[in-house]
Design an enzyme around this catalytic site. Structure first.
Site, PDB file in Angstrom:
ATOM      1  N   ASP A   1       2.062  -6.851   2.481  1.00 22.65           N
ATOM      2  CA  ASP A   1       0.927  -6.430   2.956  1.00 22.65           C
ATOM      3  C   ASP A   1       1.357  -4.938   3.682  1.00 22.65           C
ATOM      4  OD1 ASP A   1      -1.608  -5.219   3.033  1.00 22.65           O
ATOM      5  OD2 ASP A   1      -2.314  -6.719   4.640  1.00 22.65           O
TER       6      ASP A   1
ATOM      7  N   ARG B   1      -0.309   4.394  -0.747  1.00 19.62           N
ATOM      8  CA  ARG B   1      -1.111   5.337   0.019  1.00 19.62           C
ATOM      9  C   ARG B   1      -1.324   6.838  -0.999  1.00 19.62           C
ATOM     10  NH1 ARG B   1      -3.629   1.801   2.901  1.00 19.62           N
ATOM     11  NH2 ARG B   1      -2.393   1.402   4.999  1.00 19.62           N
TER      12      ARG B   1
ATOM     13  N   ASP C   1      -8.510  -5.311  -2.585  1.00 19.50           N
ATOM     14  CA  ASP C   1      -7.992  -5.444  -1.458  1.00 19.50           C
ATOM     15  C   ASP C   1      -8.337  -4.411  -0.134  1.00 19.50           C
ATOM     16  OD1 ASP C   1      -6.009  -6.850   0.580  1.00 19.50           O
ATOM     17  OD2 ASP C   1      -5.348  -4.819   0.794  1.00 19.50           O
TER      18      ASP C   1
ATOM     19  N   HIS D   1       0.909  -1.231   0.120  1.00 19.26           N
ATOM     20  CA  HIS D   1       0.036   0.045  -0.057  1.00 19.26           C
ATOM     21  C   HIS D   1       0.872   1.224   0.004  1.00 19.26           C
ATOM     22  CE1 HIS D   1      -3.742  -2.013   1.056  1.00 19.26           C
ATOM     23  NE2 HIS D   1      -3.074  -2.881   1.476  1.00 19.26           N
TER      24      HIS D   1
ATOM     25  N   ASN E   1      -5.506  -6.933   9.247  1.00 19.37           N
ATOM     26  CA  ASN E   1      -6.401  -7.853   8.533  1.00 19.37           C
ATOM     27  C   ASN E   1      -5.945  -8.600   7.303  1.00 19.37           C
ATOM     28  OD1 ASN E   1      -8.387  -6.770  10.289  1.00 19.37           O
ATOM     29  ND2 ASN E   1      -9.031  -5.109   8.907  1.00 19.37           N
TER      30      ASN E   1
HETATM   31  O1  DOR Z   1      -4.177  -4.730   7.794  1.00 21.06           O
HETATM   32  C1  DOR Z   1      -4.630  -4.313   6.694  1.00 21.06           C
HETATM   33  N1  DOR Z   1      -4.465  -3.023   6.193  1.00 21.06           N
HETATM   34  N2  DOR Z   1      -5.210  -5.120   5.803  1.00 21.06           N
HETATM   35  C2  DOR Z   1      -5.864  -4.931   4.678  1.00 21.06           C
HETATM   36  O2  DOR Z   1      -6.403  -5.831   3.755  1.00 21.06           O
HETATM   37  C3  DOR Z   1      -5.638  -3.331   4.184  1.00 21.06           C
HETATM   38  C4  DOR Z   1      -4.580  -2.627   4.881  1.00 21.06           C
HETATM   39  C5  DOR Z   1      -4.665  -1.255   4.747  1.00 21.06           C
HETATM   40  O3  DOR Z   1      -5.041  -0.944   3.680  1.00 21.06           O
HETATM   41  O4  DOR Z   1      -4.442  -0.736   5.700  1.00 21.06           O
END
Ligand code: DOR
Length: 436
Positions: free
Chosen positions: A311, A68, A156, A66, A284
């Site tokens: 992740d 952002r 996702d 990610h 998650n």
């Molecule tokens: O822990 C997580 N954070 N799991 C995800 O699937 C999304 C992610 C997020 O975008 O912060």
């Protein structure tokens, strides 16, 4: 990329080359000249970098980052995230679509790519959203995004909520042939709503609402049934439960076109590690039981799970500095992934170093269609490389190159330190530090 650096020639001499794409695990020199791996004849007069005791592998490839940007630049930007990636030994990352605006059209995809090109630290493969605005109601403009070079689609953070919509998405990607894949976040929304950690005895004693394993199992089973029926390519993100691993194992035996990933944190921690309410370990899907973690390790070892993906989910300090149930889920991971995998898996003998590199580079490159990455380290191939010391230990602590510091591994001692990252012949990390 400056042509000055590109034209540089150098040799990593005497390192252990682990190149799963070529089936190589041997001590030899690796010559880099003009952006590509070169033959021994190019070594003459080239700068020598002593790689004795070090491992030289294809640059790591992350299927799940990610970044952002756009929208949450206070958490991370493409520039800071790709710097973290380079420091972690990555030469390519797939950037998830849950930005603001969502990456559900070619314009956002191109904007992310342009930011990555400007930073020049690591190749970025933007993931397109499966559904418009991640709304789970209608498919995004997938054709437009495929035309713009997107090869992975994912909502996702959320699963595609209905079987019908996912079925349509899988049918749609099948039409693009083998190249395009739907990556699913497998958690059933109705079961995880309001939950903050794995549901079990620990959530009960901590007084936190749970996210049960069945939430993953149900979506994995549904998705596998749809992949089987449609022939569309499915990738399962961050598996966390033993039963999901078993479902994938059986589906693969039946020939379903599925691949799966696991994160370093799910390979390392369990719900026992939440006893201090450490919000950096709120993720998650959640960290589960020791049995689940051990099944993930076995799944990675036997190839049921194809890849390790970070992740990498940066959040601001003030967001994570909250009560457990209010903190957003996610841990950063790019700068610690290799060390975490060596420490949790290679050192105790669960997987070989070669299998670890395959799962962190060769295979994810193939899943992503990133042909310039993942090896082979052979004359003429783009020089995308990682060089690391497999013995050096480091305690995980700030500063990070990432803008965020929400690492589940804070304070942990990890073995394995990235010393050089080479992107198309350019030393973007040297002696453990970014060169720009
Ligand atoms: O822990 C997580 N954070 N799991 C995800 O699937 C999304 C992610 C997020 O975008 O912060």
């Amino acid at each position: 990329m400056s042509s000055g650096i590109l034209s540089r020639r150098f040799v990593f001499s005497g390192g252990r080359v682990i190149d799963p794409a070529a089936g190589v695990d041997a001590v030899r020199d690796v010559v880099v000249a003009d952006g590509v791996v070169a033959g021994p004849e190019a070594a003459e007069g080239a700068e020598r970098i002593d790689a004795r005791g070090l491992v030289i592998g294809p640059g790591l490839v992350d299927l799940h980052t990610h970044l952002r940007e756009p929208g949450d630049e206070h958490k991370e930007t493409v520039a800071t995230g790709t710097r973290a990636a380079a420091l972690g030994g990555y030469t390519a990352v797939a950037a998830m679509a849950n930005t603001r605006p969502v990456a559900d059209n070619a314009a956002v995809i191109q904007a992310v790519r342009d930011l990555a090109t400007a930073a020049g630290l690591c190749d970025v493969f933007p993931v397109g959203a499966t559904t418009r605005g991640l709304g789970g109601e209608v498919l995004a403009e997938m054709g437009e995004m495929v035309a713009a070079g997107v090869r992975v689609f994912s909502d996702d953070g959320l699963p595609v909520p209905t079987a019908r919509l996912l079925r349509n998405a899988l049918l749609y990607v099948r039409a693009f042939g083998d190249d395009v894949v739907i990556a699913e976040h497998a958690e059933d929304g109705s079961l995880v709503e309001g939950g903050h950690m794995h549901e079990g005895i620990r959530s009960a004693s901590l007084g936190l609402a749970g996210r049960p394993s069945e939430a993953e199992e149900i979506v994995v089973a549904r998705d596998l049934a749809l992949a089987r029926a449609t022939g569309g390519r499915l990738h399962l993100c961050h598996l966390s439960s033993a039963r999901a691993v078993e479902l994938v194992r059986r589906a693969k035996e039946e020939g379903v076109r599925v691949t799966a990933e696991v994160t370093p944190h799910h390979l390392t921690f369990t719900d026992e590690d939440l006893l201090t309410y450490d919000t950096n370990r709120k993720v998650n899907p959640p960290l589960r039981s020791a049995e689940d973690r051990d099944a993930l390790r076995r799944g990675l070892a036997d190839g049921t799970i194809d890849a390790v993906a970070t992740d990498h989910a940066p959040h601001a300090v003030e967001e994570k500095d909250a009560e457990f149930d209010l903190a957003p889920p996610g841990t950063i991971g790019l700068e610690t992934a290799l060390g975490a995998v060596i420490t949790a898996l290679v050192e105790p003998g669960h997987v070989s170093l070669s299998r670890a590199i395959e799962a962190m580079s060769t295979t994810p490159a193939r899943i992503l269609g990133a042909g310039e990455h993942g090896g082979p380290i052979a004359p003429g191939s783009p020089a995308n490389l990682v060089v690391f010391d497999p013995e050096q230990e480091r305690v995980v602590e700030p500063p990070f190159a990432s803008k965020a510091r929400n690492s589940a591994f804070l304070g942990r001692r990890l073995r394995g330190a990235v010393l050089y990252t080479v992107l198309r012949g350019d030393l973007v990390v040297a002696e453990g530090k970014p060169t720009r």
